[in-house]
Design a protein around this motif. Structure first.
Motif: not given
Length: 239
Positions: A127-129, A146-149, A152-155, A160-162
C-alpha cells in the motif's frame, strides 16, 4: 490448460480473483472516476460525469464500459453488481481466467495458483504511503490489491460519497447524519477513531448546499434552511 503462472492480470481481474465481483466493479468505478467519466451523486451513489467521451487510444476495460453504460440513473455499488449487463461482463471476464488456470470449474472460484499470484502481487506492491506522484494505473493496482485502505488513501472523498467504503459507525449507530440514498447504497461497519474523523471531515466538506445550487444539483429540503434570521425582541419602553 495453463497452470496460472506468468499471467499478466489487469487491475479489475486481480480484484475479481482476490475479493470477488464487487471488488472488480469497484476497480471499474474508480477507473471511470479517474477518467472523469463518473462522479459522486447523492450519498452512496454515482452518476455519469460531464466528460462522457471515452478515449479511443486508451479505452476502459469492458467491465468499466458496462458499468458506464448501466448508469442510466444514479446507482450504488450493490445495484451495479446486480445489473444484468455488468453480470454478463463479469461472466465474460471469467472465461479467459478459467482458461489460464486461475478459476476452477464449475464454481469458478480462484485456484491455488490465482491466490498465490495475488498474494505475490500484494507483497511486491505494498500500500502506498501517500497519494502523490502515482499514475492512474498505479492507483488502480493499489485499489485492486488493497481494497478499502487504498480507497481511503487515494480517492477518499469520492469513495465515501460514492458508497465504495463503509461509513463510520460508533456503537452500531451511524455517526454521519445522512445515510446513503438512491439505489444500492453501501452498508455500514465499525471503524477506528481515525477513520471516523476522516469520514466526518470528508462528509462535512462535501455537504455544501450552495455549491450544489451553483452546479445545478437538487438541494435537499428535509434539513435546516440555508439562511435563517432571528429578530431581536423589542421591549416596550417604560412611560
Amino acid at each position: 490448460m495453463s497452470d496460472g503462472t506468468a499471467v499478466r492480470l489487469e487491475p479489475h481481474e486481480i480484484a475479481l480473483l482476490g475479493e470477488g465481483p464487487r471488488a472488480a466493479v469497484t476497480v471499474a468505478v474508480v477507473d471511470l472516476y479517474l477518467r472523469g467519466l463518473v462522479e459522486a451523486d447523492r450519498p452512496g451513489t454515482i452518476r455519469k460525469g460531464i466528460a462522457d467521451v471515452m478515449s479511443a487510444e486508451r479505452p476502459p476495460s469492458p467491465l468499466a464500459q458496462a458499468v458506464h453504460t448501466s448508469l442510466r440513473e444514479p446507482a450504488g455499488p450493490r445495484t451495479l453488481v446486480k445489473d444484468p449487463d455488468i453480470r454478463i461482463a463479469l461472466a465474460l471476464m471469467r472465461i479467459p481466467l478459467a482458461g489460464a488456470g486461475l478459476l476452477r470449474y464449475p464454481l469458478l472460484g480462484p485456484t491455488r495458483a490465482a491466490r498465490r499470484q495475488v498474494r505475490e502481487l500484494r507483497q511486491s506492491h505494498p500500500l502506498p504511503t501517500n497519494r502523490h506522484g502515482l499514475t492512474d494505473d498505479e492507483r488502480l493496482l493499489a485499489v485492486a490489491l488493497h481494497g478499502e485502505p487504498a480507497l481511503r488513501l487515494l480517492v477518499p472523498r469520492f469513495a465515501l460519497r460514492a458508497g465504495l467504503v463503509r461509513r463510520a459507525e460508533v456503537g452500531g449507530k451511524s455517526l454521519l447524519k445522512n445515510s446513503p440514498r438512491g439505489r444500492g447504497g453501501s452498508g455500514g461497519g465499525t471503524t477506528t477513531a481515525v477513520e471516523v474523523a476522516a469520514g466526518a471531515d470528508a462528509e462535512a466538506a462535501e455537504a455544501d448546499p450552495m455549491r450544489d445550487m451553483r452546479e445545478g444539483r437538487p438541494v435537499p429540503t428535509d434539513g435546516p434552511p440555508l439562511c435563517s434570521f432571528v429578530l431581536p425582541r423589542v421591549r416596550p419602553s417604560a412611560s
